[in-house]
Design a protein around this motif. Structure first.
Motif, PDB file in Angstrom:
ATOM      1  N   LYS A  78       0.819  -1.208   0.000  1.00  0.00           N
ATOM      2  CA  LYS A  78       0.000   0.000   0.000  1.00  0.00           C
ATOM      3  C   LYS A  78       0.856   1.263   0.000  1.00  0.00           C
ATOM      4  O   LYS A  78       0.340   2.356  -0.077  1.00  0.00           O
ATOM      5  N   GLY A  79       2.155   1.124   0.121  1.00  0.00           N
ATOM      6  CA  GLY A  79       3.058   2.265   0.043  1.00  0.00           C
ATOM      7  C   GLY A  79       2.756   3.331   1.071  1.00  0.00           C
ATOM      8  O   GLY A  79       2.627   3.056   2.251  1.00  0.00           O
ATOM      9  N   ALA A  80       2.602   4.556   0.631  1.00  0.00           N
ATOM     10  CA  ALA A  80       2.429   5.696   1.531  1.00  0.00           C
ATOM     11  C   ALA A  80       1.068   5.728   2.210  1.00  0.00           C
ATOM     12  O   ALA A  80       0.826   6.570   3.046  1.00  0.00           O
ATOM     13  N   ARG A  81       0.172   4.827   1.887  1.00  0.00           N
ATOM     14  CA  ARG A  81      -1.139   4.808   2.514  1.00  0.00           C
ATOM     15  C   ARG A  81      -1.107   4.201   3.910  1.00  0.00           C
ATOM     16  O   ARG A  81      -2.063   4.301   4.645  1.00  0.00           O
ATOM     17  N   GLU A  82      -0.027   3.546   4.254  1.00  0.00           N
ATOM     18  CA  GLU A  82       0.078   2.948   5.584  1.00  0.00           C
ATOM     19  C   GLU A  82       0.224   4.044   6.631  1.00  0.00           C
ATOM     20  O   GLU A  82       0.921   5.036   6.404  1.00  0.00           O
ATOM     21  N   PRO A  83      -0.440   3.876   7.769  1.00  0.00           N
ATOM     22  CA  PRO A  83      -0.297   4.888   8.818  1.00  0.00           C
ATOM     23  C   PRO A  83       1.164   5.043   9.238  1.00  0.00           C
ATOM     24  O   PRO A  83       1.904   4.063   9.328  1.00  0.00           O
ATOM     25  N   GLY A  84       1.571   6.276   9.474  1.00  0.00           N
ATOM     26  CA  GLY A  84       2.932   6.528   9.938  1.00  0.00           C
ATOM     27  C   GLY A  84       3.941   6.690   8.823  1.00  0.00           C
ATOM     28  O   GLY A  84       5.133   6.840   9.081  1.00  0.00           O
ATOM     29  N   THR A  85       3.484   6.649   7.582  1.00  0.00           N
ATOM     30  CA  THR A  85       4.415   6.853   6.472  1.00  0.00           C
ATOM     31  C   THR A  85       4.003   8.099   5.718  1.00  0.00           C
ATOM     32  O   THR A  85       2.865   8.528   5.763  1.00  0.00           O
ATOM     33  N   SER A  86       4.940   8.685   5.041  1.00  0.00           N
ATOM     34  CA  SER A  86       4.629   9.825   4.194  1.00  0.00           C
ATOM     35  C   SER A  86       4.916   9.426   2.754  1.00  0.00           C
ATOM     36  O   SER A  86       5.548   8.401   2.500  1.00  0.00           O
ATOM     37  N   ARG A  87       4.446  10.229   1.856  1.00  0.00           N
ATOM     38  CA  ARG A  87       4.586   9.889   0.444  1.00  0.00           C
ATOM     39  C   ARG A  87       6.055   9.630   0.086  1.00  0.00           C
ATOM     40  O   ARG A  87       6.930  10.411   0.396  1.00  0.00           O
ATOM     41  N   GLY A  88       6.289   8.491  -0.531  1.00  0.00           N
ATOM     42  CA  GLY A  88       7.626   8.167  -0.989  1.00  0.00           C
ATOM     43  C   GLY A  88       8.509   7.490   0.047  1.00  0.00           C
ATOM     44  O   GLY A  88       9.624   7.117  -0.249  1.00  0.00           O
ATOM     45  N   THR A  89       8.033   7.323   1.269  1.00  0.00           N
ATOM     46  CA  THR A  89       8.836   6.636   2.275  1.00  0.00           C
ATOM     47  C   THR A  89       8.094   5.394   2.732  1.00  0.00           C
ATOM     48  O   THR A  89       6.881   5.299   2.639  1.00  0.00           O
ATOM     49  N   HIS A  90       8.849   4.451   3.253  1.00  0.00           N
ATOM     50  CA  HIS A  90       8.267   3.183   3.684  1.00  0.00           C
ATOM     51  C   HIS A  90       8.886   2.781   5.016  1.00  0.00           C
ATOM     52  O   HIS A  90      10.065   3.019   5.251  1.00  0.00           O
ATOM     53  N   LYS A  91       8.081   2.147   5.838  1.00  0.00           N
ATOM     54  CA  LYS A  91       8.617   1.654   7.107  1.00  0.00           C
ATOM     55  C   LYS A  91       9.605   0.520   6.858  1.00  0.00           C
ATOM     56  O   LYS A  91      10.579   0.374   7.548  1.00  0.00           O
ATOM     57  N   GLU A  92       9.307  -0.297   5.894  1.00  0.00           N
ATOM     58  CA  GLU A  92      10.190  -1.406   5.545  1.00  0.00           C
ATOM     59  C   GLU A  92      10.281  -1.483   4.025  1.00  0.00           C
ATOM     60  O   GLU A  92       9.426  -0.965   3.320  1.00  0.00           O
ATOM     61  N   PRO A  93      11.298  -2.135   3.510  1.00  0.00           N
ATOM     62  CA  PRO A  93      11.452  -2.197   2.057  1.00  0.00           C
ATOM     63  C   PRO A  93      10.266  -2.911   1.403  1.00  0.00           C
ATOM     64  O   PRO A  93       9.667  -3.798   1.995  1.00  0.00           O
ATOM     65  N   ARG A  94       9.966  -2.489   0.182  1.00  0.00           N
ATOM     66  CA  ARG A  94       8.875  -3.122  -0.562  1.00  0.00           C
ATOM     67  C   ARG A  94       9.205  -4.582  -0.823  1.00  0.00           C
ATOM     68  O   ARG A  94      10.244  -4.893  -1.381  1.00  0.00           O
ATOM     69  N   GLN A  95       8.301  -5.445  -0.420  1.00  0.00           N
ATOM     70  CA  GLN A  95       8.460  -6.854  -0.723  1.00  0.00           C
ATOM     71  C   GLN A  95       7.199  -7.396  -1.379  1.00  0.00           C
ATOM     72  O   GLN A  95       7.255  -8.328  -2.154  1.00  0.00           O
ATOM     73  N   GLN A  96       6.052  -6.805  -1.039  1.00  0.00           N
ATOM     74  CA  GLN A  96       4.809  -7.253  -1.618  1.00  0.00           C
ATOM     75  C   GLN A  96       4.663  -6.642  -3.011  1.00  0.00           C
ATOM     76  O   GLN A  96       5.081  -5.521  -3.247  1.00  0.00           O
ATOM     77  N   PRO A  97       4.038  -7.370  -3.918  1.00  0.00           N
ATOM     78  CA  PRO A  97       3.848  -6.822  -5.261  1.00  0.00           C
ATOM     79  C   PRO A  97       2.748  -5.766  -5.278  1.00  0.00           C
ATOM     80  O   PRO A  97       1.871  -5.753  -4.421  1.00  0.00           O
ATOM     81  N   THR A  98       2.815  -4.898  -6.241  1.00  0.00           N
ATOM     82  CA  THR A  98       1.759  -3.929  -6.475  1.00  0.00           C
ATOM     83  C   THR A  98       1.044  -4.334  -7.759  1.00  0.00           C
ATOM     84  O   THR A  98       1.561  -5.142  -8.539  1.00  0.00           O
ATOM     85  N   LEU A  99      -0.130  -3.780  -7.984  1.00  0.00           N
ATOM     86  CA  LEU A  99      -0.832  -4.073  -9.235  1.00  0.00           C
ATOM     87  C   LEU A  99       0.031  -3.682 -10.427  1.00  0.00           C
ATOM     88  O   LEU A  99       0.143  -4.424 -11.394  1.00  0.00           O
ATOM     89  N   ALA A 100       0.657  -2.521 -10.329  1.00  0.00           N
ATOM     90  CA  ALA A 100       1.498  -2.040 -11.432  1.00  0.00           C
ATOM     91  C   ALA A 100       2.667  -2.986 -11.707  1.00  0.00           C
ATOM     92  O   ALA A 100       3.003  -3.238 -12.864  1.00  0.00           O
ATOM     93  N   SER A 101       3.275  -3.520 -10.644  1.00  0.00           N
ATOM     94  CA  SER A 101       4.407  -4.425 -10.850  1.00  0.00           C
ATOM     95  C   SER A 101       3.974  -5.744 -11.487  1.00  0.00           C
ATOM     96  O   SER A 101       4.785  -6.446 -12.074  1.00  0.00           O
ATOM     97  N   MET A 102       2.676  -6.061 -11.372  1.00  0.00           N
ATOM     98  CA  MET A 102       2.147  -7.280 -11.996  1.00  0.00           C
ATOM     99  C   MET A 102       1.571  -7.002 -13.376  1.00  0.00           C
ATOM    100  O   MET A 102       1.065  -7.902 -14.040  1.00  0.00           O
ATOM    101  N   GLY A 103       1.626  -5.732 -13.807  1.00  0.00           N
ATOM    102  CA  GLY A 103       1.138  -5.381 -15.131  1.00  0.00           C
ATOM    103  C   GLY A 103      -0.376  -5.280 -15.217  1.00  0.00           C
ATOM    104  O   GLY A 103      -0.958  -5.504 -16.267  1.00  0.00           O
ATOM    105  N   ILE A 104      -1.016  -4.928 -14.094  1.00  0.00           N
ATOM    106  CA  ILE A 104      -2.473  -4.836 -14.051  1.00  0.00           C
ATOM    107  C   ILE A 104      -2.855  -3.432 -13.627  1.00  0.00           C
ATOM    108  O   ILE A 104      -2.298  -2.895 -12.682  1.00  0.00           O
ATOM    109  N   ASP A 105      -3.821  -2.856 -14.320  1.00  0.00           N
ATOM    110  CA  ASP A 105      -4.309  -1.557 -13.873  1.00  0.00           C
ATOM    111  C   ASP A 105      -5.518  -1.754 -12.956  1.00  0.00           C
ATOM    112  O   ASP A 105      -6.054  -2.852 -12.844  1.00  0.00           O
ATOM    113  N   LYS A 106      -5.923  -0.681 -12.292  1.00  0.00           N
ATOM    114  CA  LYS A 106      -7.007  -0.782 -11.309  1.00  0.00           C
ATOM    115  C   LYS A 106      -8.311  -1.233 -11.942  1.00  0.00           C
ATOM    116  O   LYS A 106      -9.058  -2.012 -11.359  1.00  0.00           O
TER     117      LYS A 106
END
Length: 135
Positions: A78-106
């Motif tokens: 969910k990236g920056a949508r997680e509580p305690g994070t701001s846009r472009g920062t993450h509490k931990e490194p990205r490990q889960q896939p995103t829709l975009a990384s799987m080549g799927i749009d919303k």
């Protein structure tokens, strides 16, 4: 190789891949193959049965895609949508896939998930989808 044999080869390959489909990428690839086979079937005037078979394979692949997306809900990044994070920062490194990384749009994601929910609620709809009578 004649065009009819080429179309039949694509359909056979798509059917085999559908049985072995395990990832979102696999499901999207099968959907593309089925679409290509449908174009060939229409171009070669192979008839309604061949076109319906292509549509049935595509529908089943889209159902599998929707099921996989529903199963992965909550595991997606969910990236920056997680509580305690701001846009472009993450509490931990990205490990889960995103829709975009799987080549799927919303829109594609929502459509596949909506199809699964409707098919699960209505057995007649699911039967029609898997027989290729509905797009």
């Amino acid at each position: 190789m004649t065009q009819e044999v080429k179309s039949l080869t694509i359909l056979t390959r798509a059917s085999k891949m559908l049985a072995e489909c395990r990832t979102v990428h696999d499901a999207k690839q099968i959907m593309s193959l089925a679409d290509a086979a449908a174009v060939w079937a229409k171009k070669l005037k192979l008839g309604e049965v061949a076109t319906r078979h292509c549509q049935a394979i595509r529908n089943e692949a889209e159902l599998k895609l929707g099921e996989m997306l529903i199963a992965s809900k909550g595991k997606m990044n969910k990236g920056a949508r997680e509580p305690g994070t701001s846009r472009g920062t993450h509490k931990e490194p990205r490990q889960q896939p995103t829709l975009a990384s799987m080549g799927i749009d919303k829109k594609e994601s929502a459509q596949a998930q909506r199809l699964v929910k409707k098919a699960n609620e209505n057995l007649e709809l699911k039967t029609a989808l898997l027989s290729g009578t509905i797009r």
